[in-house]
Design a protein around this motif. Structure first.
Motif, PDB file in Angstrom:
ATOM      1  N   GLY A  90     -35.704 -30.925  -2.355  1.00  0.00           N
ATOM      2  CA  GLY A  90     -35.207 -29.599  -2.015  1.00  0.00           C
ATOM      3  C   GLY A  90     -36.127 -28.864  -1.053  1.00  0.00           C
ATOM      4  O   GLY A  90     -35.664 -28.145  -0.150  1.00  0.00           O
ATOM      5  N   VAL A  91     -37.421 -29.052  -1.214  1.00  0.00           N
ATOM      6  CA  VAL A  91     -38.395 -28.421  -0.315  1.00  0.00           C
ATOM      7  C   VAL A  91     -38.315 -29.059   1.064  1.00  0.00           C
ATOM      8  O   VAL A  91     -38.361 -28.366   2.085  1.00  0.00           O
ATOM      9  CB  VAL A  91     -39.818 -28.531  -0.900  1.00  0.00           C
ATOM     10  N   ILE A  92     -38.178 -30.389   1.106  1.00  0.00           N
ATOM     11  CA  ILE A  92     -38.032 -31.079   2.385  1.00  0.00           C
ATOM     12  C   ILE A  92     -36.800 -30.556   3.119  1.00  0.00           C
ATOM     13  O   ILE A  92     -36.843 -30.276   4.334  1.00  0.00           O
ATOM     14  CB  ILE A  92     -37.924 -32.602   2.159  1.00  0.00           C
ATOM     15  N   LYS A  93     -35.705 -30.410   2.401  1.00  0.00           N
ATOM     16  CA  LYS A  93     -34.467 -29.911   3.013  1.00  0.00           C
ATOM     17  C   LYS A  93     -34.654 -28.517   3.575  1.00  0.00           C
ATOM     18  O   LYS A  93     -34.184 -28.204   4.683  1.00  0.00           O
ATOM     19  CB  LYS A  93     -33.348 -29.919   1.972  1.00  0.00           C
ATOM     20  N   VAL A 127     -43.091 -13.305  -1.434  1.00  0.00           N
ATOM     21  CA  VAL A 127     -42.693 -14.656  -1.831  1.00  0.00           C
ATOM     22  C   VAL A 127     -43.410 -15.658  -0.926  1.00  0.00           C
ATOM     23  O   VAL A 127     -42.895 -16.024   0.130  1.00  0.00           O
ATOM     24  CB  VAL A 127     -41.166 -14.861  -1.722  1.00  0.00           C
ATOM     25  N   PRO A 128     -44.613 -16.084  -1.280  1.00  0.00           N
ATOM     26  CA  PRO A 128     -45.320 -17.077  -0.452  1.00  0.00           C
ATOM     27  C   PRO A 128     -44.501 -18.359  -0.347  1.00  0.00           C
ATOM     28  O   PRO A 128     -44.074 -18.909  -1.367  1.00  0.00           O
ATOM     29  CB  PRO A 128     -46.616 -17.311  -1.225  1.00  0.00           C
ATOM     30  N   PRO A 129     -44.254 -18.861   0.862  1.00  0.00           N
ATOM     31  CA  PRO A 129     -43.459 -20.085   1.017  1.00  0.00           C
ATOM     32  C   PRO A 129     -44.034 -21.266   0.256  1.00  0.00           C
ATOM     33  O   PRO A 129     -43.288 -22.117  -0.227  1.00  0.00           O
ATOM     34  CB  PRO A 129     -43.495 -20.329   2.534  1.00  0.00           C
ATOM     35  N   SER A 130     -45.361 -21.326   0.136  1.00  0.00           N
ATOM     36  CA  SER A 130     -45.975 -22.438  -0.582  1.00  0.00           C
ATOM     37  C   SER A 130     -45.641 -22.418  -2.064  1.00  0.00           C
ATOM     38  O   SER A 130     -45.718 -23.446  -2.744  1.00  0.00           O
ATOM     39  CB  SER A 130     -47.495 -22.405  -0.410  1.00  0.00           C
ATOM     40  N   ALA A 131     -45.243 -21.256  -2.573  1.00  0.00           N
ATOM     41  CA  ALA A 131     -44.918 -21.130  -3.992  1.00  0.00           C
ATOM     42  C   ALA A 131     -43.424 -21.284  -4.263  1.00  0.00           C
ATOM     43  O   ALA A 131     -43.025 -21.855  -5.280  1.00  0.00           O
ATOM     44  CB  ALA A 131     -45.401 -19.776  -4.525  1.00  0.00           C
ATOM     45  N   ASP A 132     -42.586 -20.770  -3.351  1.00  0.00           N
ATOM     46  CA  ASP A 132     -41.137 -20.793  -3.578  1.00  0.00           C
ATOM     47  C   ASP A 132     -40.422 -20.738  -2.236  1.00  0.00           C
ATOM     48  O   ASP A 132     -39.933 -19.693  -1.816  1.00  0.00           O
ATOM     49  CB  ASP A 132     -40.723 -19.614  -4.458  1.00  0.00           C
ATOM     50  N   LEU A 133     -40.364 -21.881  -1.574  1.00  0.00           N
ATOM     51  CA  LEU A 133     -39.782 -21.919  -0.228  1.00  0.00           C
ATOM     52  C   LEU A 133     -38.291 -21.613  -0.243  1.00  0.00           C
ATOM     53  O   LEU A 133     -37.782 -20.952   0.664  1.00  0.00           O
ATOM     54  CB  LEU A 133     -40.019 -23.290   0.399  1.00  0.00           C
ATOM     55  N   GLU A 134     -37.580 -22.068  -1.256  1.00  0.00           N
ATOM     56  CA  GLU A 134     -36.135 -21.836  -1.307  1.00  0.00           C
ATOM     57  C   GLU A 134     -35.832 -20.346  -1.377  1.00  0.00           C
ATOM     58  O   GLU A 134     -34.977 -19.838  -0.641  1.00  0.00           O
ATOM     59  CB  GLU A 134     -35.508 -22.569  -2.493  1.00  0.00           C
ATOM     60  N   THR A 135     -36.533 -19.620  -2.247  1.00  0.00           N
ATOM     61  CA  THR A 135     -36.312 -18.181  -2.339  1.00  0.00           C
ATOM     62  C   THR A 135     -36.709 -17.495  -1.043  1.00  0.00           C
ATOM     63  O   THR A 135     -36.018 -16.587  -0.567  1.00  0.00           O
ATOM     64  CB  THR A 135     -37.110 -17.587  -3.514  1.00  0.00           C
ATOM     65  N   TYR A 136     -37.815 -17.933  -0.456  1.00  0.00           N
ATOM     66  CA  TYR A 136     -38.265 -17.345   0.813  1.00  0.00           C
ATOM     67  C   TYR A 136     -37.186 -17.466   1.880  1.00  0.00           C
ATOM     68  O   TYR A 136     -36.784 -16.474   2.494  1.00  0.00           O
ATOM     69  CB  TYR A 136     -39.553 -18.030   1.276  1.00  0.00           C
ATOM     70  N   ARG A 154     -28.490  -7.476  -4.941  1.00  0.00           N
ATOM     71  CA  ARG A 154     -29.161  -8.209  -6.028  1.00  0.00           C
ATOM     72  C   ARG A 154     -30.521  -8.732  -5.561  1.00  0.00           C
ATOM     73  O   ARG A 154     -31.513  -8.656  -6.292  1.00  0.00           O
ATOM     74  CB  ARG A 154     -28.279  -9.364  -6.512  1.00  0.00           C
ATOM     75  N   VAL A 155     -30.554  -9.263  -4.344  1.00  0.00           N
ATOM     76  CA  VAL A 155     -31.824  -9.737  -3.795  1.00  0.00           C
ATOM     77  C   VAL A 155     -32.778  -8.565  -3.585  1.00  0.00           C
ATOM     78  O   VAL A 155     -33.981  -8.671  -3.841  1.00  0.00           O
ATOM     79  CB  VAL A 155     -31.589 -10.494  -2.469  1.00  0.00           C
ATOM     80  N   LEU A 156     -32.251  -7.449  -3.141  1.00  0.00           N
ATOM     81  CA  LEU A 156     -33.067  -6.246  -2.953  1.00  0.00           C
ATOM     82  C   LEU A 156     -33.760  -5.853  -4.254  1.00  0.00           C
ATOM     83  O   LEU A 156     -34.978  -5.600  -4.267  1.00  0.00           O
ATOM     84  CB  LEU A 156     -32.181  -5.106  -2.451  1.00  0.00           C
ATOM     85  N   ARG A 157     -33.016  -5.803  -5.343  1.00  0.00           N
ATOM     86  CA  ARG A 157     -33.617  -5.412  -6.619  1.00  0.00           C
ATOM     87  C   ARG A 157     -34.689  -6.419  -7.058  1.00  0.00           C
ATOM     88  O   ARG A 157     -35.730  -6.037  -7.587  1.00  0.00           O
ATOM     89  CB  ARG A 157     -32.523  -5.277  -7.690  1.00  0.00           C
ATOM     90  N   ASP A 158     -34.427  -7.696  -6.807  1.00  0.00           N
ATOM     91  CA  ASP A 158     -35.410  -8.726  -7.149  1.00  0.00           C
ATOM     92  C   ASP A 158     -36.682  -8.548  -6.324  1.00  0.00           C
ATOM     93  O   ASP A 158     -37.804  -8.647  -6.855  1.00  0.00           O
ATOM     94  CB  ASP A 158     -34.808 -10.109  -6.901  1.00  0.00           C
ATOM     95  N   MET A 159     -36.529  -8.255  -5.037  1.00  0.00           N
ATOM     96  CA  MET A 159     -37.695  -8.093  -4.171  1.00  0.00           C
ATOM     97  C   MET A 159     -38.498  -6.843  -4.538  1.00  0.00           C
ATOM     98  O   MET A 159     -39.723  -6.827  -4.410  1.00  0.00           O
ATOM     99  CB  MET A 159     -37.281  -8.050  -2.701  1.00  0.00           C
TER     100      MET A 159
END
Length: 383
Positions: free
Chosen positions: A191-194, A297-306, A369-374
């Protein structure tokens, strides 16, 4: 005929791995008179200078160094000063290029002459070319499993107190099966590669100096690497970002064109250190959400969310019904980045986030929803 490709290999105390890296260019199928290799040494103390100067290459090989260690950016810029090729390929000293490497890069550049062509993330498969006694317990266990699977494990490795070569330069030049017995698939999750390979947002993230190629004129135009970066991390993305600002396209090589020579993780340093992130924000300010989001959201920690956050933000601005939430999301990331860099009054920062949270309450769009999460993630910057 003029040099077409200049391969710049930045190195610091990699005398064990470098001979294999250099040998890999002996085996290239691309004509040797059309490329050069520049070893840019950041003040190694392990005999790298003597090793390179004694190496008898069948291609043009240049060794350059500086009197003191100044970091990855400065040493690559030094190598760039000596480059003659129309294109520059940056390779790490632990990158073991396969014979078709340069020829494959050329094929991509013929179709996309102005593009950045990157071996990332598809050439992150590894190889145990050496056994290191200071591998971590986990690294030793993995090495043991890989070598055992190919009947290459030797009991004496368990008690080794010095670095033991498992592949030799002759193996690389003469194409023996030694390398095939020590390679293994990338540990990077599919998933990270993708996500890395998807260049619809933050395409500059594929500018990774393990193996990346670009026109030398474009590198000169953006001024090379920012030499304020001394510690590990972000110096290559910073350069990629400036190329992106010039509308340079980015392409990932789909073929595997080389292997990483595994070494103890502590050789590398922190993947994303906060000091380099501060430099990036000081350099570019707070107008780009792709940079501001690093603080939340550091990409190294959670690239999909980033990456998905950037996609949702972009789509949010395209619709009149979600544009207000998109503006609030962009503002949230901006004030979070400012707080990260400037460390201003925590109470005022919390009040700003609370105000945004109240405005976002009750909104049902995905952007909201993303706004509230951020907002919730941003609050952790002052916890």
């Amino acid at each position: 005929m003029a040099i077409r490709y200049s391969i710049i290999i930045a190195t610091y105390n990699r005398a064990h791995q470098l001979p294999l890296t250099l040998a890999a260019f002996e085996a290239q199928t691309y004509p040797k008179h059309l490329f050069e290799v520049i070893v840019a040494d950041d003040g190694s103390t392990d005999g790298t200078k003597e090793l390179v100067e004694a190496y008898r290459a069948s291609y043009s090989l240049t060794y350059v160094t500086q009197t003191e260690q100044r970091g990855r950016s400065a040493i690559r810029n030094l190598g760039l000063q000596y480059a003659k090729g129309s294109y520059v390929i940056f390779c790490d000293a632990d990158f073991l290029a396969l014979p078709e490497f340069i020829r494959t890069v050329r094929q991509y550049h013929r179709k996309n002459p102005r593009a950045v062509v990157s071996g990332f993330p598809h050439s992150f498969d590894g190889s145990y070319t050496h056994y290191y006694p200071d591998f971590s317990p986990e690294e030793k266990e993995h090495c043991h499993a890989v070598l055992t699977a190919s009947n290459s494990w030797r009991p004496e490795l368990e008690a080794a107190n010095e670095i033991i070569p498992l592949v030799t330069p002759a193996d690389i030049i003469h194409h023996t099966d030694a390398l095939s017995r020590v390679v293994f698939p990338s540990k990077m999750p599919p998933g990270v590669i993708k996500q890395f390979a998807s260049t619809d947002v933050a395409p500059w993230m594929v500018f990774v100096t393990r193996c990346v190629s670009v026109r030398r004129s474009l590198l000169n135009r953006v001024g090379g690497f920012n030499e304020r970066y001394v510690l590990y991390g972000l110096e290559d993305w910073d350069l990629g970002y400036r190329l992106h600002c010039l509308k340079v396209p980015f392409y990932c090589i789909k073929e595997i064109v080389g292997y990483h020579q595994e070494h103890p993780t502590h050789f590398r340093g922190d993947v994303l250190n906060t000091e380099n992130l501060r430099i990036m924000l000081e350099t570019y300010g707070f107008n780009d959400s792709a940079l501001n989001l690093f603080c939340v959201v550091p990409p190294s920690a959670d690239l999909e969310t980033y990456k998905n956050t950037l996609r949702i933000l972009r789509r949010g601005f395209r619709s009149r019904t979600t544009r207000s939430s998109a503006r609030l999301l962009k503002r949230t990331l901006r004030i979070a980045a400012k707080q990260f860099l400037l460390q201003s009054d925590a109470e005022a920062y919390k009040k700003s986030l609370a105000k945004i949270q109240r405005r976002a309450a009750g909104r049902k769009s995905r952007v909201a929803r993303v706004l509230r999460d951020m907002v919730q993630r941003s609050e952790k910057l002052v916890e």
